[in-house]
Design a protein around this motif. Structure first.
Motif, PDB file in Angstrom:
ATOM      1  N   VAL A  95      22.234  48.878   4.431  1.00  0.00           N
ATOM      2  CA  VAL A  95      23.483  48.331   3.909  1.00  0.00           C
ATOM      3  C   VAL A  95      23.134  47.288   2.857  1.00  0.00           C
ATOM      4  N   VAL A  96      23.847  47.295   1.734  1.00  0.00           N
ATOM      5  CA  VAL A  96      23.673  46.252   0.723  1.00  0.00           C
ATOM      6  C   VAL A  96      25.032  45.615   0.451  1.00  0.00           C
ATOM      7  N   LEU A  97      25.134  44.330   0.762  1.00  0.00           N
ATOM      8  CA  LEU A  97      26.311  43.543   0.426  1.00  0.00           C
ATOM      9  C   LEU A  97      25.992  42.722  -0.821  1.00  0.00           C
ATOM     10  N   GLU A  98      27.007  42.457  -1.624  1.00  0.00           N
ATOM     11  CA  GLU A  98      26.797  41.615  -2.789  1.00  0.00           C
ATOM     12  C   GLU A  98      27.945  40.629  -2.926  1.00  0.00           C
ATOM     13  N   THR A  99      27.595  39.432  -3.368  1.00  0.00           N
ATOM     14  CA  THR A  99      28.602  38.412  -3.616  1.00  0.00           C
ATOM     15  C   THR A  99      28.330  37.777  -4.971  1.00  0.00           C
ATOM     16  N   ARG A 100      29.342  37.094  -5.454  1.00  0.00           N
ATOM     17  CA  ARG A 100      29.210  36.440  -6.762  1.00  0.00           C
ATOM     18  C   ARG A 100      29.952  35.128  -6.729  1.00  0.00           C
ATOM     19  N   GLY A 101      29.342  34.115  -7.374  1.00  0.00           N
ATOM     20  CA  GLY A 101      29.996  32.819  -7.468  1.00  0.00           C
ATOM     21  C   GLY A 101      31.155  32.862  -8.450  1.00  0.00           C
ATOM     22  N   PRO A 102      31.824  31.737  -8.669  1.00  0.00           N
ATOM     23  CA  PRO A 102      32.949  31.696  -9.620  1.00  0.00           C
ATOM     24  C   PRO A 102      32.519  32.201 -10.988  1.00  0.00           C
ATOM     25  N   ARG A 103      33.433  32.846 -11.697  1.00  0.00           N
ATOM     26  CA  ARG A 103      33.135  33.389 -13.017  1.00  0.00           C
ATOM     27  C   ARG A 103      32.532  32.322 -13.919  1.00  0.00           C
ATOM     28  N   GLY A 104      31.448  32.691 -14.581  1.00  0.00           N
ATOM     29  CA  GLY A 104      30.782  31.765 -15.477  1.00  0.00           C
ATOM     30  C   GLY A 104      29.753  30.891 -14.798  1.00  0.00           C
ATOM     31  N   LYS A 105      29.615  31.039 -13.466  1.00  0.00           N
ATOM     32  CA  LYS A 105      28.641  30.232 -12.739  1.00  0.00           C
ATOM     33  C   LYS A 105      27.671  31.146 -11.999  1.00  0.00           C
ATOM     34  N   CYS A 106      26.482  30.620 -11.706  1.00  0.00           N
ATOM     35  CA  CYS A 106      25.467  31.369 -10.976  1.00  0.00           C
ATOM     36  C   CYS A 106      25.927  31.543  -9.517  1.00  0.00           C
ATOM     37  N   CYS A 107      25.713  32.622  -8.903  1.00  0.00           N
ATOM     38  CA  CYS A 107      24.748  33.672  -9.206  1.00  0.00           C
ATOM     39  C   CYS A 107      25.278  35.007  -8.694  1.00  0.00           C
ATOM     40  N   TYR A 108      24.501  36.075  -8.921  1.00  0.00           N
ATOM     41  CA  TYR A 108      24.731  37.355  -8.279  1.00  0.00           C
ATOM     42  C   TYR A 108      23.826  37.405  -7.048  1.00  0.00           C
ATOM     43  N   ASN A 109      24.419  37.575  -5.872  1.00  0.00           N
ATOM     44  CA  ASN A 109      23.661  37.543  -4.621  1.00  0.00           C
ATOM     45  C   ASN A 109      23.706  38.913  -3.942  1.00  0.00           C
TER      46      ASN A 109
END
Length: 299
Positions: A95-109
């Motif tokens: 399984v691969v989950l992905e999250t992202r911080g607020p637009r314009g800020k780091c990071c792709y997790n």
């Protein structure tokens, strides 16, 4: 060339999907979605139960019976479409989950989880650029690839002329390996394309006119010749980085020897090495930041 690099950037950086259509996803606390996995496991994407995190998104893998195996939260969350394939080479689906911080800020997790015994998190990856999971070469092994943006605006280059070398990784067990040299044909094709756009006469003229400044400045916006020279420098750096990232280090430095001004070769080599160290290779072992802990209740 400008068009080629615009397409390169668009394909390699901007168009890499952070969240693929058709998979459960959440943006700033959307509705809850659940997807059944296998062996009784499921994944839930949606708003956290805690009201203090109402603008966040929670991604959780649930074991049979509903017990939480793993969860995380961020501004955006989704299930990566590679889920269900063997990501870490153990012949079992992951399984691969992905999250992202607020637009314009780091990071792709990215969070790679195994549901085989003992089920749990295999690897967490946090990058400033999006990562694509796919069997790039069709050999049955999943690669993780991206383009390194550490050289954006290097030497005063505009974004459209800056080099963005490819980087390829594979996960074996819980260990991440750089396998970029295995994709040499992709670097080789890019090198051939860049070389085909540099004439010997233009390169020689550029080298003659280069000054001894340690930090070259961008050309005047109304000086097309100076802009063309920056354009050529971008091509030279793209060739150099393709060799370096593709595992041909000596050919990278041979390119600088033959296509860079004599009094600046040592400096630009250090700039390249420093950029490589602070780019994707410097980030790949960084752990994603833990979810914010809600303040203690006053009751």
């Amino acid at each position: 060339m400008k068009l080629r690099l615009l397409l390169l950037i668009a394909a390699g950086l901007l168009a890499l999907p952070a969240f693929a259509a058709g998979e459960p996803r959440c943006v700033r606390g959307g509705s809850e979605l659940q997807k059944d996995l296998w062996d009784g496991y499921s994944v839930v994407i949606g708003p956290p139960a805690d009201e203090s995190l109402k603008n966040q998104c929670r991604a959780a893998v649930l074991a049979p019976g509903g017990k939480v195996l793993f969860e995380t939260s961020d501004s955006e969350a989704a299930v990566n479409p590679i889920t269900g394939q063997d990501v870490n080479g153990d012949d079992k689906p992951d399984v691969v989950l992905e999250t992202r911080g607020p637009r314009g800020k780091c990071c792709y997790n990215y969070y790679v989880l195994s549901l085989a015994e003992p089920a749990g998190l295999l690897r967490a990856i946090s990058l400033s650029v999006p990562l694509t999971f796919e069997d790039r070469d069709g050999d049955g092994k999943v690669e993780m690839w991206t383009r390194d943006n550490a050289f954006d605006s290097i030497e005063g280059l505009p974004t459209t002329d800056s080099p963005y070398p490819l980087v390829f990784f594979r996960l074996k067990g819980a260990t991440l390996y750089n396998v970029s040299p295995a994709f040499w044909s992709e670097y080789e094709a890019d090198i051939a394309q860049a070389r085909g756009q540099i004439s010997k006469a233009d390169l020689e003229e550029m080298l003659k006119l280069e000054t001894g400044e340690e930090k070259p400045k961008p050309p005047d916006a109304h000086d097309p010749k100076a802009a063309e020279y920056l354009h050529i420098k971008g091509l030279v750096l793209q060739i150099t980085l393709d060799y370096l990232y593709g595992g041909r280090g000596q050919q990278a430095w041979d390119t600088i020897r033959d296509m860079w001004r004599d009094n600046d070769k040592g400096r630009i080599r250090q700039v390249i090495l420093q950029g490589r160290g602070r780019g994707v290779f410097g980030e790949i072992n960084r752990q994603p930041a833990p979810p914010a802990t809600p303040p203690p209740s006053s009751q």
